[in-house]
Design an enzyme around this catalytic site. Structure first.
Site, short mmCIF file in Angstrom:
data_model
loop_
_atom_site.label_atom_id
_atom_site.label_comp_id
_atom_site.label_asym_id
_atom_site.label_seq_id
_atom_site.Cartn_x
_atom_site.Cartn_y
_atom_site.Cartn_z
N LYS A 70 0.80 -1.23 0.00
CA LYS A 70 0.00 0.00 0.00
C LYS A 70 0.84 1.28 0.00
O LYS A 70 0.41 2.30 -0.52
CB LYS A 70 -0.94 0.03 1.21
CG LYS A 70 -2.10 -0.94 1.08
CD LYS A 70 -3.11 -0.76 2.21
CE LYS A 70 -4.20 -1.80 2.10
NZ LYS A 70 -5.28 -1.61 3.05
N ASP A 111 -9.83 3.04 1.99
CA ASP A 111 -9.92 2.43 3.33
C ASP A 111 -10.52 3.40 4.33
O ASP A 111 -11.39 3.03 5.12
CB ASP A 111 -8.52 2.02 3.82
CG ASP A 111 -8.02 0.76 3.15
OD1 ASP A 111 -8.85 -0.06 2.72
OD2 ASP A 111 -6.79 0.59 3.05
#
Ligand code: ATR
Length: 300
Positions: A70, A111
């Site tokens: 990420k 997220d």
């Protein structure tokens, strides 16, 4: 089931490991119900550089990014959403062609949007909410970042003080050690740690006697879905948000980025519940009667 043919558009998730990801089930269910000729596949990618070359070369349209890529994926992007850049983490790639047919890779982060949407669905006014976040890892970072963006007052607590203080200082918010929570008052508690996850399903991050002070308690653990924290919180009179909520809402936001369409949220949630039941070994004749995945206690 989508019919795969020469026009099927490819989507997927890269990470390492990634085989147990629930995203393929959720996104393929959404594509199918919307009648879209798109397919989403899990792709184990130990070498991120090569994976990015492959995605461009093979014409992938959209990709989820998970642990451990990420943060490192930022080096392989052509464009990045300003908030994802501020967070320093990307979980969603959109690949498109520019006017001369060159592939442009854009990075986003959904997220943090996922956690905010899960709380907004409970009609919480985040600007007026004080939120205690337990944990200081990657999930805590996303949840806390989103809440700060939404104007909530965030307090971090964590087992290891140094990690908790580092996250709190990055966000410019308060840190309180787990042992010192007795006097804290907050509207919302969010557990972002793995405490309560199978095989330690009896674990709970804070003592049950403290739960009655929260209006809403959210857990990001989804194995089991009905964690001890959520059971105790319900018994203490709190409203609860389970671990599938954040997963669904971050996926809903990814679907919007990739297709420009509103995602079939309920279909995505049902597909996840069905998959959790399947992994837990339940059948329609099982101990939950096939209707309540939260009753499943078996290890996934
Ligand atoms: P994720 O990416 O899911 O956030 P992570 O980065 O490994 O996972 O973070 C795990 C978090 O859970 C950390 O805050 C960790 O606390 P430490 O900073 O003390 O390691 C917390 N955690 C994990 N196991 C725990 C336990 N048994 N008790 C309390 N906290 C725990």
């Amino acid at each position: 089931m989508t019919l795969v043919d020469g026009k099927t558009e490819l989507y997927g998730i890269i990470g390492n490991p990634v085989r147990h990801s629930l995203s393929p089930v959720m996104q393929n269910a959404a594509f199918a119900v919307m009648g879209m000729n798109k397919l989403y596949v899990p792709m184990e990618a130990p070498d991120l550089r090569n994976a990015m070359i492959g995605l461009r070369a093979l014409g992938f349209k959209g990709v989820s990014v998970t642990v451990p890529h990420k943060e490192n994926v930022l080096a392989f992007l052509d464009e990045i959403d300003p908030l994802a850049e501020k967070m320093g983490a990307v979980n969603t790639l959109l690949l498109r062609q520019d006017s001369v047919g060159q592939t442009i890779v854009c990075g986003f982060n959904t997220d943090w949007l996922g956690a905010n949407a899960a709380l907004a669905a409970e009609h919480l006014d985040l600007q007026k909410s004080r939120v205690l976040i337990a944990g200081a890892g990657g999930s805590a970072k996303a949840v806390a970042f989103g809440l700060v963006q939404a104007g909530a007052e965030v307090v971090i607590t964590n087992r290891t003080t140094a990690n908790g203080e580092a996250l709190a200082s990055w966000l410019n918010c308060e840190f309180i050690p787990l042992a010192d929570l007795a006097w804290l008052n907050a509207d919302v508690l969010i557990n972002t740690t793995s405490v309560g996850m199978e095989p330690d399903a009896d674990g709970i991050i804070i003592p049950p006697t403290m739960l009655s002070k929260f209006t809403v308690v959210m857990d990001i653990v989804y194995a089991p879905l009905n964690t001890r924290l959520l059971r105790e919180a319900k018994a203490a009179g709190c409203r609860t948000i389970d671990g599938l909520a954040m997963l669904v809402y971050q996926g809903v936001e990814q679907f919007k980025i990739w297709t420009g369409k509103t995602a079939p949220e309920l279909v995505m949630r049902s597909a996840l519940e069905e998959e959790l039941r399947r992994r837990a070994g339940c059948s329609s004749a099982g101990n939950c009667g096939g209707t309540d995945p939260s009753a499943c206690r078996k290890k996934l």
